[in-house]
Design a protein around this motif. Sequence first.
Motif: not given
Length: 210
Positions: A199-210
Amino acid sequence: MLYKYFSFNENSLSCLINNEIWASKPTEFNDPFDSILTIDFENKKINSLFNEYVEHKAISCFSKNMDNILMWSHYADCHRGFCIGIDCLELENSKIMVEVKYSESFLEVDNDTFLHSNKIGGINEEWQRILTQKYDDWKYEEEVRLILQLNDSNAKGKLFCLPDGAIKEIYFGCNMNEKNKNTIRKILKNDQVIFYDMKKSKNNFKLDII
């Protein structure tokens, strides 16, 4: 754990169904400097032998990470594809799995050592170094290469069967649709594979893993 990125298509689904991956001939790669003899040898024999060496190799590329935004963009259909996590110590510790080295300049090689280390069809660490050197700009890939022998020099590559149970994780791209996710889940329903969503992070240029 090593990771490999895929677009969602018939070929990638076949890899999951048959537990195998495709290894391409280095001449098929997108980097014009990849796996070429960057040393200016006057000895034509060396050039000829090395070209033959490369023609009989097939390479499959892996990464040490699963959350690089550029890797998802370049190798997983702009985040519409998926990434597999492979855990196989036997494979990772073998001499056919080699880390790529990145540098600003061409590899320095001793002429005599290079010539006399030639072993067509065998594991040749001196010649193998040429197949695993890349320009510094590629280092974001954190690449590890599986180097295989290709018996038919006219072939564009070969399939490599993964050990049973080697695929441990599947990561779905942040732009992948639910239909395609479910297709993969069904293919691997009998395997002990853990599924994750990127998922696209809401706070940084990164990907979150869910």
